[in-house]
Design a protein around this motif. Structure first.
Motif, PDB file in Angstrom:
ATOM      1  N   ARG A   1       0.823  -1.212   0.000  1.00 21.59           N
ATOM      2  CA  ARG A   1       0.000   0.000   0.000  1.00 21.59           C
ATOM      3  C   ARG A   1       0.854   1.258   0.000  1.00 21.59           C
ATOM      4  O   ARG A   1       0.454   2.291  -0.490  1.00 21.59           O
ATOM      5  CB  ARG A   1      -0.925   0.022   1.226  1.00 21.59           C
TER       6      ARG A   1
ATOM      7  N   THR B   1      -3.052   9.764  -1.890  1.00 18.60           N
ATOM      8  CA  THR B   1      -3.662   9.254  -3.114  1.00 18.60           C
ATOM      9  C   THR B   1      -2.674   8.343  -3.843  1.00 18.60           C
ATOM     10  O   THR B   1      -1.471   8.366  -3.590  1.00 18.60           O
ATOM     11  CB  THR B   1      -4.043  10.399  -4.072  1.00 18.60           C
ATOM     12  N   ALA B   2      -3.209   7.573  -4.768  1.00 16.59           N
ATOM     13  CA  ALA B   2      -2.361   6.704  -5.580  1.00 16.59           C
ATOM     14  C   ALA B   2      -1.328   7.524  -6.347  1.00 16.59           C
ATOM     15  O   ALA B   2      -0.175   7.114  -6.511  1.00 16.59           O
ATOM     16  CB  ALA B   2      -3.219   5.890  -6.544  1.00 16.59           C
TER      17      ALA B   2
ATOM     18  N   ASP C   1      -8.745  -1.997  -5.178  1.00 15.10           N
ATOM     19  CA  ASP C   1      -9.273  -3.230  -4.599  1.00 15.10           C
ATOM     20  C   ASP C   1     -10.471  -3.732  -5.402  1.00 15.10           C
ATOM     21  O   ASP C   1     -11.223  -2.941  -5.980  1.00 15.10           O
ATOM     22  CB  ASP C   1      -9.749  -2.964  -3.161  1.00 15.10           C
TER      23      ASP C   1
ATOM     24  N   SER D   1      -4.771  -0.859  -2.910  1.00 12.45           N
ATOM     25  CA  SER D   1      -5.807   0.025  -2.361  1.00 12.45           C
ATOM     26  C   SER D   1      -5.685   1.410  -2.976  1.00 12.45           C
ATOM     27  O   SER D   1      -5.780   2.433  -2.281  1.00 12.45           O
ATOM     28  CB  SER D   1      -5.718   0.094  -0.826  1.00 12.45           C
ATOM     29  N   ALA D   2      -5.518   1.418  -4.301  1.00  9.84           N
ATOM     30  CA  ALA D   2      -5.251   2.681  -4.994  1.00  9.84           C
ATOM     31  C   ALA D   2      -6.403   3.668  -4.869  1.00  9.84           C
ATOM     32  O   ALA D   2      -6.202   4.876  -5.015  1.00  9.84           O
ATOM     33  CB  ALA D   2      -4.946   2.416  -6.471  1.00  9.84           C
ATOM     34  N   GLN D   3      -7.596   3.174  -4.615  1.00  8.60           N
ATOM     35  CA  GLN D   3      -8.758   4.079  -4.578  1.00  8.60           C
ATOM     36  C   GLN D   3      -8.839   4.884  -3.286  1.00  8.60           C
ATOM     37  O   GLN D   3      -9.611   5.834  -3.200  1.00  8.60           O
ATOM     38  CB  GLN D   3     -10.048   3.285  -4.793  1.00  8.60           C
ATOM     39  N   PHE D   4      -8.075   4.489  -2.279  1.00  8.17           N
ATOM     40  CA  PHE D   4      -8.202   5.165  -0.987  1.00  8.17           C
ATOM     41  C   PHE D   4      -7.259   6.346  -0.843  1.00  8.17           C
ATOM     42  O   PHE D   4      -6.126   6.332  -1.350  1.00  8.17           O
ATOM     43  CB  PHE D   4      -7.950   4.199   0.163  1.00  8.17           C
ATOM     44  N   SER D   5      -7.699   7.334  -0.117  1.00  6.10           N
ATOM     45  CA  SER D   5      -6.876   8.473   0.272  1.00  6.10           C
ATOM     46  C   SER D   5      -7.642   9.224   1.349  1.00  6.10           C
ATOM     47  O   SER D   5      -8.814   8.955   1.593  1.00  6.10           O
ATOM     48  CB  SER D   5      -6.622   9.423  -0.916  1.00  6.10           C
ATOM     49  N   HIS D   6      -6.965  10.154   2.014  1.00  7.48           N
ATOM     50  CA  HIS D   6      -7.614  11.042   2.981  1.00  7.48           C
ATOM     51  C   HIS D   6      -8.239  10.294   4.149  1.00  7.48           C
ATOM     52  O   HIS D   6      -9.192  10.783   4.765  1.00  7.48           O
ATOM     53  CB  HIS D   6      -8.670  11.920   2.298  1.00  7.48           C
ATOM     54  N   THR D   7      -7.744   9.103   4.489  1.00  6.41           N
ATOM     55  CA  THR D   7      -8.127   8.460   5.751  1.00  6.41           C
ATOM     56  C   THR D   7      -6.855   8.271   6.567  1.00  6.41           C
ATOM     57  O   THR D   7      -5.746   8.320   6.031  1.00  6.41           O
ATOM     58  CB  THR D   7      -8.779   7.085   5.550  1.00  6.41           C
TER      59      THR D   7
END
Lengths: 190, 190, 190, 190, 190, 190
Positions: free
Chosen positions: A13, A53-54, A80, A41-47
């Motif tokens: 990740r 970001t990817a 994912d 998990s390329a779609q996730f960011s800002h958590t």
């Protein structure tokens, strides 16, 4: 990479990309003709667990490799999918053809073995020192973290205002689901 | 099944299909002209709570029914939808027309009642003895589990290497999200 | 609303719409020419945390505003997206153009600030008294809750049989995933 | 089906299930221990090309097999996925394990061959006589179609009011996209 | 709206909202206690057939109703779902409870009738004069179109630069799929 | 790439990557510090218009750049989203930060302009000679195509058996939708 060349796959990740990641990939790159790095998990960011970001992670890794003079690699974001039964096919369609995958994760190993791929153990590194979880904790707590990552990672996080983003993430509720405990003074989830 | 015949619906996950499931369905089959069995959460596999694919579960159930001489049934995989408000319509579109649903789950009962279906209580069975959770725990722990399921289930799990899969599942992190604690020696999530 | 008029955006889940929500929106409506209210997590219903459909929440809010004589508003359901990086663009495409967003949620504030919007602090209200979580708890427990919400909310919940739905929700397992502990007498997840 | 038994896979849309389909499957069933029939495009219904739900098609096929005394089969709805690169893995996860797929479709043949499956040519039948497209045309036009399908198909279509549905489909615009030419008197798309 | 009051549902795309739409809704509003207007295909924008976002269409309609003094309405964006079999349940979950739907579209009529709703014919209007397709054609061609829509629609399109957007749309290929013939000078799809 | 450096974005489908693509990117690379190449419609493969997977296209481009000595680039697969209103945010989250986008596509130009990005015209090349559509036609027809693409593209297509795949694609129906005219001897769609 000809038909006889070995392209190896590793997936992580990279939240953020740290020196442990770099050591592993450099070791693989010495054994193989090229390395494909999947940004998972390329779609996730800002958590809090997935702050970047990817695209930001792509930049961290590319620059770190340039600093190291590493150029025989492919860098591929992988979003994912919600079904393990199609995960290998999903990954395979996104990355250049590869001969082996390096992983110590038992399920990853099993899924790729079942699909007929050669699976190799990933080289070991000092996991006490290098851990994404610990680095993210330090970033939020205001402790030292820069020495645990390549200079390129420090620079990217600086350019994108990554520390400010993580401080925000650590103080508030999710705007999407509104299901966490809200921050002081927030009314949205009440 | 003519217009006067009763086709009944029951839904379960069947991870794996066990003797409690079989008892319930046999009891319903005695009361109705046919039974439709919905294989719920059909999209999941290769997790500790959902180790088997929909196709593997399909095979367990079909063979167990053949052993029992049960042939008045329809077997339908049903993937989850993320909205309760459309769940009944989703199920209805996938299964043959039915007259009643057997369920003791209050929400299932409510959703189908609101949609105008006849809802009946599912026959009781010995839930102390038969539990998917307990059977999966025994499989991972290496304890006896075979006597809790039909022979067909044992045979399918043997053919697909199901115990090996579950041991892998119990030792490692998810390859998709990389958000669990990784297994010893794994670097992917660090 | 002309080009010089101020339309303000606020987002909440409104499960259910209560007097704290109403106070905040009335305060914003006094400062702006119009208010857009986003009904968040619009896709959810029939769960303990999200008992009411987007349509039911729409009706609660519309009627409460009519009781209050409030008419300069837009009411827009907003389904969740699974990626924060596109969330602002998603919201912006669904609502009428707006000049400012009112929020005390740090992440919401950050995401909209990064996107170039004016972000204002939401007016404070008595959060000890008004809380969706507490109101839902009271509804399930059979305690007083009606005085915490506008009359319109009471009436809508009565018309749709909302208390009966919540009692069902509080007693049973999910019909979709079958992964919770099932209710007494339920066999579906076993 | 033991490890030495041959389970064969065939996939079709069966809109509706006709005598040509039946001939092919009976021929395969004579050669193999069991046949898995995949009901393709399972998510579609209520369109001119896909008038019947997966559940309705399931019922047509099940009953036709019962009329024929065919019982060594598995019947599995398969929803489309939008990516060919994962389609084989998707199908494989939904159906019981199989040894060979029967298909004359070059792409299906290629995708399964690449994935390591044995692909066999599907038995030929009288395609002049039996064609889903032609049968659907006849149903809408009010011409004879019943002799082209098994009695079970006629009966199911009768029970669900299938002819009425197809007449509606042939006269109007889509309610979802509103992008076709609307029927006379319709205003929704204007 | 009490239990005896009639809330009616109508659904359209409103690309853009024109005088024919307004006439129909005013006629329905005279017969019923309230009208729910569903803004269909809410997810689309920036295409020649669907130039305006759901939020922009929301604003056109709200303002037009204010000009007309119409206030007993609910306005709800409705994104498409890809399965007719769940479409009615999808719509029902998003809108306030309604007693009847007005539609002349045969499929809409059939789907809602099957689901047990009262379906009424939509009032007729001058379809020669009022047509979204024709209005969009005129906007691109630079012909007169303003007299075919309420003043509110003209104003919104002016504020958002809608004519400029449509001219762009009429000259170029899709940026998402790159599968149309590209405009002169474009290389992306070649 | 520091804060003062210019990273430029270009997006294409590259089915396959040809000399026209290469000329454009080389021209941009001369003007900027780095170039990000987005591989559009990344989810598609195995169709006549989109024969190659994102991973295969990634390999074509990487190798061609190596042949050219080009190394200041980022290569990022971008799957389509079905809503133009969030497309820019989607792209931005996947790629490293960029200062300008090069495009001649009017809609791409408009969407990025509205989002505040600098949009530049893409350099011109000989579009008569270089066209993905024409190259794909030649591949299927057995005509010369190799001189139109970099050697790297020829080599990748050879290694993956790309010509065989395209011949299959040109002879058969879709296995997913079964809605095209099937090939001679195919029964699946009948």
């Amino acid at each position: 990479m000809s038909k006889d060349e070995i392209n190896a796959l590793v997936i992580g990740r990279f939240q953020p990309f740290h020196k442990g990641h770099l050591e592993v990939i450099k070791a693989i790159a010495r054994d193989c003709d090229s390395v494909t790095i999947g940004i998972g998990s390329a779609q996730f960011s800002h958590t809090l667990d997935n702050p970047f970001t990817a695209g930001e992670r792509h930049l961290m890794i590319s620059r770190a490799f340039k600093e190291e003079g590493l150029d025989n690699y492919f860098l591929v974001p992988i979003v994912d999918v919600n079904r393990y039964a199609v995960w290998v096919a999903h990954v395979v369609s996104l990355v250049p053809p590869f001969k082996a995958i390096y992983s110590n994760n038992p399920l990853t190993r099993r899924l790729f073995t079942e699909a007929g791929y050669e699976v190799r153990g990933a080289p070991l590194f000092n996991r006490e020192a290098y851990s994404g979880t610990e680095i993210r904790r330090r970033m939020v707590a205001g402790e030292e973290w820069e020495y645990l990552v390549p200079k390129a990672t420090v620079k990217v996080i600086e350019e994108i205002g990554g520390l400010g983003r993580m401080r925000d993430l650590s103080s508030g509720a999710s705007p999407l689901r509104y299901s966490n405990e809200p921050a002081e003074g927030s009314w949205e989830d009440h």
